[in-house]
Design a protein around this motif. Sequence first.
Motif, PDB file in Angstrom:
ATOM      1  N   CYS A   8       0.854  -1.197   0.000  1.00 48.75           N
ATOM      2  CA  CYS A   8       0.000   0.000   0.000  1.00 48.75           C
ATOM      3  C   CYS A   8       0.890   1.247   0.000  1.00 48.75           C
ATOM      4  O   CYS A   8       1.778   1.400   0.838  1.00 48.75           O
ATOM      5  CB  CYS A   8      -0.911   0.006   1.231  1.00 48.75           C
ATOM      6  N   TYR A  16       0.532   4.241   0.845  1.00 44.59           N
ATOM      7  CA  TYR A  16       0.521   5.127   2.016  1.00 44.59           C
ATOM      8  C   TYR A  16       1.261   4.510   3.187  1.00 44.59           C
ATOM      9  O   TYR A  16       1.873   5.222   3.984  1.00 44.59           O
ATOM     10  CB  TYR A  16      -0.924   5.471   2.381  1.00 44.59           C
ATOM     11  N   CYS A  27      -1.877   6.625   7.981  1.00 44.06           N
ATOM     12  CA  CYS A  27      -2.019   5.189   7.707  1.00 44.06           C
ATOM     13  C   CYS A  27      -2.178   4.467   9.036  1.00 44.06           C
ATOM     14  O   CYS A  27      -1.281   4.496   9.872  1.00 44.06           O
ATOM     15  CB  CYS A  27      -0.796   4.667   6.953  1.00 44.06           C
ATOM     16  N   ASN A  28      -3.321   3.818   9.217  1.00 46.76           N
ATOM     17  CA  ASN A  28      -3.600   3.118  10.479  1.00 46.76           C
ATOM     18  C   ASN A  28      -2.656   1.961  10.749  1.00 46.76           C
ATOM     19  O   ASN A  28      -2.390   1.617  11.890  1.00 46.76           O
ATOM     20  CB  ASN A  28      -5.024   2.559  10.466  1.00 46.76           C
ATOM     21  N   CYS A  43      -6.954   6.075   7.403  1.00 48.32           N
ATOM     22  CA  CYS A  43      -6.553   5.275   6.236  1.00 48.32           C
ATOM     23  C   CYS A  43      -6.642   6.141   4.988  1.00 48.32           C
ATOM     24  O   CYS A  43      -7.729   6.552   4.592  1.00 48.32           O
ATOM     25  CB  CYS A  43      -7.457   4.052   6.102  1.00 48.32           C
ATOM     26  N   ASN A  80      -5.272  -1.983  -3.793  1.00 50.37           N
ATOM     27  CA  ASN A  80      -5.764  -2.411  -2.479  1.00 50.37           C
ATOM     28  C   ASN A  80      -6.795  -3.537  -2.578  1.00 50.37           C
ATOM     29  O   ASN A  80      -7.208  -3.940  -3.667  1.00 50.37           O
ATOM     30  CB  ASN A  80      -6.283  -1.198  -1.705  1.00 50.37           C
ATOM     31  N   HIS A 111     -10.917   0.382   8.616  1.00 43.53           N
ATOM     32  CA  HIS A 111      -9.634   0.910   9.101  1.00 43.53           C
ATOM     33  C   HIS A 111      -8.472   0.620   8.155  1.00 43.53           C
ATOM     34  O   HIS A 111      -7.452   1.292   8.212  1.00 43.53           O
ATOM     35  CB  HIS A 111      -9.325   0.337  10.482  1.00 43.53           C
ATOM     36  N   CYS A 112      -8.624  -0.389   7.319  1.00 40.84           N
ATOM     37  CA  CYS A 112      -7.497  -0.770   6.450  1.00 40.84           C
ATOM     38  C   CYS A 112      -7.956  -1.725   5.354  1.00 40.84           C
ATOM     39  O   CYS A 112      -8.709  -2.673   5.623  1.00 40.84           O
ATOM     40  CB  CYS A 112      -6.392  -1.435   7.277  1.00 40.84           C
ATOM     41  N   ILE A 113      -7.492  -1.471   4.135  1.00 40.34           N
ATOM     42  CA  ILE A 113      -7.794  -2.361   3.003  1.00 40.34           C
ATOM     43  C   ILE A 113      -6.496  -2.760   2.286  1.00 40.34           C
ATOM     44  O   ILE A 113      -6.447  -2.897   1.075  1.00 40.34           O
ATOM     45  CB  ILE A 113      -8.781  -1.714   1.997  1.00 40.34           C
ATOM     46  N   ALA A 114      -5.448  -2.953   3.100  1.00 41.53           N
ATOM     47  CA  ALA A 114      -4.140  -3.276   2.505  1.00 41.53           C
ATOM     48  C   ALA A 114      -4.060  -4.740   2.107  1.00 41.53           C
ATOM     49  O   ALA A 114      -4.497  -5.625   2.844  1.00 41.53           O
ATOM     50  CB  ALA A 114      -3.029  -2.953   3.500  1.00 41.53           C
TER      51      ALA A 114
HETATM   52  S1  SF4 Z   1      -5.062   0.505   3.465  1.00 48.49           S
HETATM   53 FE1  SF4 Z   1      -4.031   0.024   5.408  1.00 48.49          FE
HETATM   54  S2  SF4 Z   1      -1.879   0.262   4.861  1.00 48.49           S
HETATM   55 FE2  SF4 Z   1      -3.030   1.393   3.284  1.00 48.49          FE
HETATM   56  S3  SF4 Z   1      -3.271   3.502   4.067  1.00 48.49           S
HETATM   57 FE3  SF4 Z   1      -5.058   2.371   4.757  1.00 48.49          FE
HETATM   58  S4  SF4 Z   1      -4.423   1.721   6.815  1.00 48.49           S
HETATM   59 FE4  SF4 Z   1      -2.533   2.211   5.750  1.00 48.49          FE
END
Ligand code: SF4
Lengths: 160, 328
Positions: B117, B119, B127-128, B136, B146, B154-157
Motif C-alpha cells: 500500500c 501510504y 495510515c492506520n 486510512c 488495495n 480501518h485498512c484495506i491493505a
Molecule cells: S489501506 Fe491500510 S496500509 Fe493502506 S493507508 Fe489504509 S491503513 Fe494504511
Amino acid sequence: MPEPAHSFMLTIHVNGVERQVQVDARTTLLDALRDRLHLTGTKKGCALGQCGACTVLLEDRRVVSCLMLAVMAEGKQVTTIEGLARGEELHPVQAAFVEHDAFQCGYCTPGQIMSAVGAIKEGRARSDDEIREQMSGNLCRCGAYTNIVAAVRDAAAQGG
Amino acid sequence: MQPFSYAPVADAAAAALRARAGASFIAGGTDMLQLLQENVLQPDELADLNGLPLAGITEEADGALRIGALTKLQEAADHPLLRERHPVVAEALDATASPMVRHMATVGGNLLQRTRCLYFRDVSTPCNKRQPGSGCSALEGENRHNAILGGSEHCIAVQPSDLPVALVAVDAEVLARNTDGAERWIPVGGFHRLPGDTPEIETALKPGDLILAIRIPAHAARWRSHYVKVRDRASFAWALCSAAVALRLDEQGRVAEVRIAAGGVATKPWRLPRVEQELLGHRLDRDRVRLSAVWASEGAVTRTGNAYKAPMLQHTVERALIELGGLA
Ligand code: SF4
Ligand SMILES: Cc1cc2nc3c(=O)[nH]c(=O)nc-3n(C[C@H](O)[C@H](O)[C@H](O)COP(=O)(O)OP(=O)(O)OC[C@H]3O[C@@H](n4cnc5c(N)ncnc54)[C@H](O)[C@@H]3O)c2cc1C
Ligand code: FES
Ligand code: FES
C-alpha cells in the motif's frame, strides 16, 4: 556472540582482493562499494531493489547491493563490474554488449552485465524467453532491451 | 535511515534474548532494507538470523517436506522434490520478484513481507497500519492495488506475498518458536490476520516469535496444482491478482478434493470455499469451471480504483482451473 554495535571494521573480498573498511551498521553494500571503496561502476538507481542497476555477484549469485547491509557481507566474495575484465581483455559478456550495441546512456549497463554473467553461470540463458525472464529485474530507461537479449544470447552461446 | 545497532545471532535462544531486549530480526533484508530506507521502520537494533541453521529443504519420515525459514526463494524454487510434488508452490516462487531478490530473500521473511500500500510506505501520509489511529489514506485515495476482500473501515491493505497463497492451497503449516522456547504449528491459512480495528497486528506471531520452518504435508503430493499470477507487466511485479489451485480427481474424473486460494486481492491469502464447493463431485469441464469461478468474488467490497479486481479474480480462478484441467 558479539555485542550489538553501530560501527564495524568489515573485511570483504572484492574482485579477489581482501579489503577492509570501516562502516556504519546502516551502510548498504552498494554505498560501501561506491563511497568507501570507490568502485563506482556499480550504479545506484532506485535503492529499493526495483531497477537492478546495483547488481553484483555475492559468492557467484546475483544480488541487488542496495538491499543488503554491508556488515552482512562480512567475509564474503563480491564481484563487481570492475572485476570482470582480465587486464585489457573484456569479459565475453562485456564484449558481447559492445558488439551488439546493447546500451545507450550506459547507466543500467554494469547491472545488466552482472545480471547476465550470473544468469549464464546459473545455466538460465538457454532461450530468448528465458533470457527475457531472467533479465527482467534489470530495467533500462533507454529501452535497449532487444540488443541486450541479443548480447546475452551470444555470450551464452560462447559459454559466457 | 535512522541509526541502529547490529549483531548476528548464533541460535534461537540468542535470537530470543535480543528480541526481548527490543531487537528486530533481519534475514534476507529485502523488505527490511526498503522499510529502513523509507523510514517506515526505525528499529534500535537488528539481530541477523543468518547464522541460524535454518536453511534447506528436507523430507520428513512421513513424506512431508520441511522448508527451513532461512531457505532462499531461489533455492526453494529449484528444489526437485518441491517442483515435482507441489508445482503450485514452485510456480509461485518462479513468479516472485527478480532473480536477484530471489537469491537474497528467505521464505520466512516472505511470509512477513509488509503491504505494498503506497501510504503505508510513505511516512508523510496517514495510515492506520503504520501509525494506529491516524486514519486510512487508501479508502478514498489511490487504491488501485488495495484489497476487495477482507478489508475493514480501518485498512484495506493487500498482503502482497505469492508464496503463502500457494502454501494455503497445499495445507502447509508454519513452525514458530516463542521467546520462552515453546514451539507451535500454525496453519498458513490462519497465519495472517484480518485488519479489523487493529491493522497494525498482521499475523498470529507474538513479538519476538521466530519462524523456524514451513511444512507441506505428504497428502498434498497427491494433488495436481497450479499458480496463475496477473500483473501489470509480464514479469517482475507484485500480483494484481493471483490464484493457487490444488485438486485431486477420482477415477471417474470428478473433483474429489480441492483447495483454492487467491492473492493480490485480499488482506490475507484468501481461501475460496464457495468455489471449491461448486466444483466438488463434478467433472472439470469449461462450463462447470466458469459457473464455479463466478463465486470467487463473493462478498467483495470494491472502491473507485480497485473495482476491476472483482471480474479479474473470477477470470484468474477460471484460467487456473482451465490450465490445470488441460481444458485450454
Ligand atoms: S489501506 Fe491500510 S496500509 Fe493502506 S493507508 Fe489504509 S491503513 Fe494504511
Ligand atoms: C523489487 C522487489 C520485488 C518483489 N516482488 C515480489 C513479488 O512479486 N512477490 C512476492 O511475494 N514478494 C516480492 N518481493 C518481496 C520479497 O519476496 C520479500 O521482501 C522477501 O521475501 C522478504 O524476505 P527477507 O528474507 O528478505 O526478509 P527481511 O527483509 O529480512 O525481513 C522481513 C520481515 O520478516 C522478519 N523475519 C524474517 N525472517 C524471520 C524469521 N525466520 N522469523 C521471524 N521473523 C522473521 C523480519 O524481522 C522482517 O520484519 C519483492 C521484493 C522486491 C525488493
Ligand atoms: S539501486 Fe538497487 S535495484 Fe535499483
Ligand atoms: S542504456 Fe540507458 S538505462 Fe539502459
